[in-house]
Design a protein around this motif. Structure first.
Motif, PDB file in Angstrom:
ATOM      1  N   SER A 212     -10.766  21.898 -10.252  1.00 31.36           N
ATOM      2  CA  SER A 212     -11.996  22.645 -11.020  1.00 31.36           C
ATOM      3  C   SER A 212     -11.266  23.425 -12.124  1.00 31.36           C
ATOM      4  O   SER A 212     -10.153  23.502 -12.371  1.00 31.36           O
ATOM      5  CB  SER A 212     -12.764  23.605  -9.838  1.00 31.36           C
ATOM      6  N   ARG A 213     -12.325  24.057 -12.749  1.00 32.44           N
ATOM      7  CA  ARG A 213     -11.706  25.067 -13.729  1.00 32.44           C
ATOM      8  C   ARG A 213     -10.945  26.227 -13.475  1.00 32.44           C
ATOM      9  O   ARG A 213     -10.757  26.422 -12.170  1.00 32.44           O
ATOM     10  CB  ARG A 213     -12.859  25.567 -14.721  1.00 32.44           C
ATOM     11  N   ILE A 214      -9.973  26.589 -14.346  1.00 34.11           N
ATOM     12  CA  ILE A 214      -9.191  27.618 -13.834  1.00 34.11           C
ATOM     13  C   ILE A 214      -9.790  28.987 -13.609  1.00 34.11           C
ATOM     14  O   ILE A 214      -9.094  29.642 -12.305  1.00 34.11           O
ATOM     15  CB  ILE A 214      -8.388  28.298 -15.149  1.00 34.11           C
ATOM     16  N   ASN A 215     -10.802  29.417 -13.762  1.00 33.34           N
ATOM     17  CA  ASN A 215     -11.590  30.615 -13.499  1.00 33.34           C
ATOM     18  C   ASN A 215     -12.007  30.381 -11.883  1.00 33.34           C
ATOM     19  O   ASN A 215     -12.329  31.167 -10.991  1.00 33.34           O
ATOM     20  CB  ASN A 215     -12.818  30.802 -14.332  1.00 33.34           C
ATOM     21  N   CYS A 216     -12.225  28.804 -11.882  1.00 35.00           N
ATOM     22  CA  CYS A 216     -12.653  28.701  -9.993  1.00 35.00           C
ATOM     23  C   CYS A 216     -11.601  28.748  -9.335  1.00 35.00           C
ATOM     24  O   CYS A 216     -11.690  29.021  -8.078  1.00 35.00           O
ATOM     25  CB  CYS A 216     -13.579  27.260 -10.145  1.00 35.00           C
ATOM     26  N   ILE A 217     -10.443  28.300  -9.939  1.00 36.00           N
ATOM     27  CA  ILE A 217      -9.067  28.388  -9.137  1.00 36.00           C
ATOM     28  C   ILE A 217      -8.711  29.887  -8.687  1.00 36.00           C
ATOM     29  O   ILE A 217      -8.515  30.299  -7.447  1.00 36.00           O
ATOM     30  CB  ILE A 217      -7.916  27.569  -9.733  1.00 36.00           C
ATOM     31  N   PHE A 218      -9.197  30.757  -9.608  1.00 31.32           N
ATOM     32  CA  PHE A 218      -8.764  32.173  -9.222  1.00 31.32           C
ATOM     33  C   PHE A 218      -9.897  32.701  -8.269  1.00 31.32           C
ATOM     34  O   PHE A 218      -9.467  33.439  -7.418  1.00 31.32           O
ATOM     35  CB  PHE A 218      -9.058  33.065 -10.724  1.00 31.32           C
ATOM     36  N   CYS A 219     -11.283  32.165  -8.565  1.00 28.17           N
ATOM     37  CA  CYS A 219     -12.069  32.479  -7.416  1.00 28.17           C
ATOM     38  C   CYS A 219     -11.641  32.074  -5.822  1.00 28.17           C
ATOM     39  O   CYS A 219     -11.767  32.685  -5.044  1.00 28.17           O
ATOM     40  CB  CYS A 219     -13.537  31.867  -7.585  1.00 28.17           C
ATOM     41  N   HIS A 220     -11.198  30.717  -5.948  1.00 25.72           N
ATOM     42  CA  HIS A 220     -10.702  30.210  -4.500  1.00 25.72           C
ATOM     43  C   HIS A 220      -9.484  30.984  -4.029  1.00 25.72           C
ATOM     44  O   HIS A 220      -9.280  31.083  -3.008  1.00 25.72           O
ATOM     45  CB  HIS A 220     -10.469  28.707  -4.644  1.00 25.72           C
ATOM     46  N   PHE A 221      -8.691  31.450  -5.116  1.00 26.05           N
ATOM     47  CA  PHE A 221      -7.458  31.976  -4.721  1.00 26.05           C
ATOM     48  C   PHE A 221      -7.766  33.316  -3.545  1.00 26.05           C
ATOM     49  O   PHE A 221      -7.065  33.686  -2.803  1.00 26.05           O
ATOM     50  CB  PHE A 221      -6.660  32.573  -6.089  1.00 26.05           C
ATOM     51  N   LYS A 222      -8.825  33.990  -4.023  1.00 21.36           N
ATOM     52  CA  LYS A 222      -9.149  35.256  -3.392  1.00 21.36           C
ATOM     53  C   LYS A 222      -9.629  34.715  -1.920  1.00 21.36           C
ATOM     54  O   LYS A 222      -9.123  35.261  -1.063  1.00 21.36           O
ATOM     55  CB  LYS A 222     -10.392  35.944  -3.966  1.00 21.36           C
ATOM     56  N   ARG A 223     -10.425  33.932  -1.588  1.00 22.64           N
ATOM     57  CA  ARG A 223     -10.774  33.286  -0.386  1.00 22.64           C
ATOM     58  C   ARG A 223      -9.523  32.881   0.374  1.00 22.64           C
ATOM     59  O   ARG A 223      -9.214  33.052   1.537  1.00 22.64           O
ATOM     60  CB  ARG A 223     -11.666  32.140  -0.648  1.00 22.64           C
ATOM     61  N   TYR A 224      -8.683  32.087  -0.349  1.00 17.98           N
ATOM     62  CA  TYR A 224      -7.448  31.486   0.264  1.00 17.98           C
ATOM     63  C   TYR A 224      -6.803  32.468   0.692  1.00 17.98           C
ATOM     64  O   TYR A 224      -6.055  32.354   1.766  1.00 17.98           O
ATOM     65  CB  TYR A 224      -6.833  30.427  -0.673  1.00 17.98           C
ATOM     66  N   ILE A 225      -6.145  33.413  -0.259  1.00 17.95           N
ATOM     67  CA  ILE A 225      -5.302  34.316   0.059  1.00 17.95           C
ATOM     68  C   ILE A 225      -5.520  35.321   1.474  1.00 17.95           C
ATOM     69  O   ILE A 225      -4.852  35.783   2.086  1.00 17.95           O
ATOM     70  CB  ILE A 225      -4.888  35.149  -0.989  1.00 17.95           C
ATOM     71  N   VAL A 226      -6.790  35.687   1.713  1.00 20.84           N
ATOM     72  CA  VAL A 226      -7.292  36.295   2.787  1.00 20.84           C
ATOM     73  C   VAL A 226      -6.706  35.651   3.955  1.00 20.84           C
ATOM     74  O   VAL A 226      -6.339  36.304   4.978  1.00 20.84           O
ATOM     75  CB  VAL A 226      -8.722  36.617   2.700  1.00 20.84           C
ATOM     76  N   ILE A 227      -6.860  34.358   4.105  1.00 23.11           N
ATOM     77  CA  ILE A 227      -6.460  33.787   5.061  1.00 23.11           C
ATOM     78  C   ILE A 227      -5.096  33.379   5.022  1.00 23.11           C
ATOM     79  O   ILE A 227      -4.354  33.433   6.038  1.00 23.11           O
ATOM     80  CB  ILE A 227      -7.443  32.311   5.438  1.00 23.11           C
ATOM     81  N   ALA A 228      -4.660  32.788   3.930  1.00 27.39           N
ATOM     82  CA  ALA A 228      -3.420  32.291   3.938  1.00 27.39           C
ATOM     83  C   ALA A 228      -2.161  33.447   4.043  1.00 27.39           C
ATOM     84  O   ALA A 228      -1.071  33.112   4.779  1.00 27.39           O
ATOM     85  CB  ALA A 228      -2.956  31.605   2.533  1.00 27.39           C
ATOM     86  N   ILE A 229      -2.289  34.277   3.674  1.00 26.89           N
ATOM     87  CA  ILE A 229      -1.273  35.531   3.550  1.00 26.89           C
ATOM     88  C   ILE A 229      -1.044  36.095   5.003  1.00 26.89           C
ATOM     89  O   ILE A 229       0.206  36.055   5.316  1.00 26.89           O
ATOM     90  CB  ILE A 229      -1.559  36.638   2.539  1.00 26.89           C
ATOM     91  N   PRO A 230      -2.065  36.344   5.748  1.00 30.01           N
ATOM     92  CA  PRO A 230      -1.598  36.520   7.228  1.00 30.01           C
ATOM     93  C   PRO A 230      -1.056  35.550   7.947  1.00 30.01           C
ATOM     94  O   PRO A 230      -0.310  35.649   9.096  1.00 30.01           O
ATOM     95  CB  PRO A 230      -3.094  36.957   7.721  1.00 30.01           C
ATOM     96  N   ALA A 231      -1.574  34.250   7.563  1.00 26.48           N
ATOM     97  CA  ALA A 231      -1.000  33.041   8.354  1.00 26.48           C
ATOM     98  C   ALA A 231       0.626  32.898   7.799  1.00 26.48           C
ATOM     99  O   ALA A 231       1.445  32.640   8.572  1.00 26.48           O
ATOM    100  CB  ALA A 231      -1.935  31.783   7.907  1.00 26.48           C
TER     101      ALA A 231
END
Length: 451
Positions: A212-231
């Protein structure tokens, strides 16, 4: 149970084969009769473990997010999430590689590497860490296959990489006498094959990766990092514990470290099913949660625990039986043989409780409480490992490190199993009640409960 077994054993087949090839690399190096080469691989493995574990944490984040979207029937969203997480994971692993390369000598010295062994381990890391970004793409591609429930093709990804390594590694390491350089070349080639096959199945077969577009990647980043960082933090605790144990065993000499290196490689081969279980059931938890099949969460948890017990009991018996033959095959001497025997006779049995911890962590990560897995992991590997290892190695020598690992697995495994069981039961009960309220309305809920 059937689904848990199918997804786990297909994952285990791939993981076990890849790490079996890794163990064979040690075998070919041992034939060169240079213990420093095997010890160097042991020290380098302690560092590589950090990078690979962070990649697995990123893979877990992808599996959780994509499986939830697939379970809820949002396939387009799943595709875009998979593409975004692939870009993010590749960037994170590139930064990780740069940092580890820059400080590899200091980290290896802190682990106890010295003189020629230090130089050999640093050389190995210099030429293998850059391909971490390639491995990150491969892991995310494999994660989307598991999120889809396609355990068979996820298995083919690792089998293809392992098959190539099985043929080229003995040629490079032993027959062409390239030694450590042969192992470096073989590892990089296998990672490229891993990435290529994962992308083929994820893109061409399932069409599960979109960008997707760059701005969507940043939106996905927030969802992803909430799970990925603790993992990631959870996954990094294990190599940190391994690093601490390597530092604890290094004063006993290169032979002890060589035995420890074999223990590290054989662990992931023998217990590939336990490691695969944690990745497999994350997707199963996520799909059922996304599909609102909350009652299945308890069943999945129970069946996974039972799988841990049976699988470990079988593998432990085989290791006890084969312990002497393996020690001879790898030319282990004196204290190195003692370390390996302690693992096969005592440490291996503790994997029942390690499996319990993995199952509980998968539940926490997939069902919205990843920080609980992080706290439990760092309690074991970050806080308790060093004092326990120093205490028991002071009493029993090098084999005390193996005993320390087993004791901590027992304690944290039992605590994790109980906390995870309470957690999934509460989710199943609370969410079912929420669905009832949503479906019937607050006015009708009392009448519904009476029925």
């Amino acid at each position: 149970m059937g689904h848990v077994i199918r997804m786990t054993l297909t994952g285990a087949a791939g993981i076990t084969f890849v790490f079996l090839v890794d163990v064979m690399n040690l075998f070919w190096l041992s034939l060169l009769n240079e213990p420093k080469l095997v010890a160097a691989i042991g020290f380098a493995f302690a560092i590589q473990f950090f990078s690979v574990s962070s990649g697995i944490g990123l893979m877990i984040g992808t599996t959780v997010l994509v499986s939830r979207e697939i379970g809820a029937g949002h396939r387009t969203s799943a595709r875009l999430l998979a593409g975004s997480t692939m870009i993010i994971a590749c960037a994170i692993q590139t930064v990780m590689a740069v940092l580890l390369i820059a400080y590899r000598h200091d980290i290896l010295m802190m682990a106890g590497a010295r003189n020629e062994t230090l130089d050999l381990a640093a050389h190995y890391l210099l030429w293998t860490l850059p391909s971490l970004s390639v491995m990150a793409i491969a892991l995310v591609g494999s994660a989307t296959l598991r999120a889809e429930g396609d355990g068979k093709r996820a298995m083919y990804v690792t089998l293809s990489s392992g098959t190539v390594s099985a043929f080229i590694d003995p040629v490079l390491i032993y027959y062409l006498a390239l030694g450590l350089d042969g192992a470096i070349i073989g590892l990089n080639i296998s990672r490229i094959i891993l990435m290529s096959v994962a992308l083929y199945f994820a893109v061409r077969v399932h069409n599960l990766i979109g960008f997707s577009r760059i701005n969507c990647i940043f939106c996905h980043f927030k969802r992803y990092i909430v799970i990925a960082i603790p993992a990631i933090l959870s996954q990094l605790a294990t190599p940190f514990g391994n690093y601490v144990l390597t530092a604890a065993i290094s004063p006993f000499g290169d032979n002890a470290v060589a035995g420890w290196a074999l223990v590290g490689r054989l662990t992931v081969v023998a217990f590939g099913g336990i490691f695969a279980l944690s990745g497999s059931i994350g997707g199963i938890f996520g799909q059922n949660y996304g599909a609102k099949q909350y009652d299945r969460l308890v069943t999945i948890y129970r069946d996974a625990m039972l799988f841990c017990f049976v699988y470990t009991a079988i593998v432990w018996s085989l290791l006890v039986f084969a312990s002497g033959s393996i020690s001879i095959a790898f030319n282990l001497m004196t204290v190195g043989e003692e370390v390996f025997t302690a693992f096969t006779h005592v440490g291996a049995g503790a994997f029942i409780f390690t499996g319990f911890y993995f199952v509980a962590s998968a539940a926490f990560n997939a069902l919205g409480k990843p920080t609980r897995a992080t706290v439990l992991t760092w309690l074991r590997d970050g806080i308790l490992t060093w004092p326990t290892a120093i205490w028991l190695s002071g009493i029993a020598g090098a084999i005390g490190v193996i005993y320390a690992q087993a004791v901590l697995a027992l304690v944290i495994g039992v605590i994790s199993a109980l906390l995870g069981w309470i957690f999934v039961r509460k989710i199943a009960t609370d969410e079912i009640e929420v669905d009832k309220i949503t479906r019937y309305g607050f006015r009708d809920i009392y009448r519904f409960q009476r029925r």
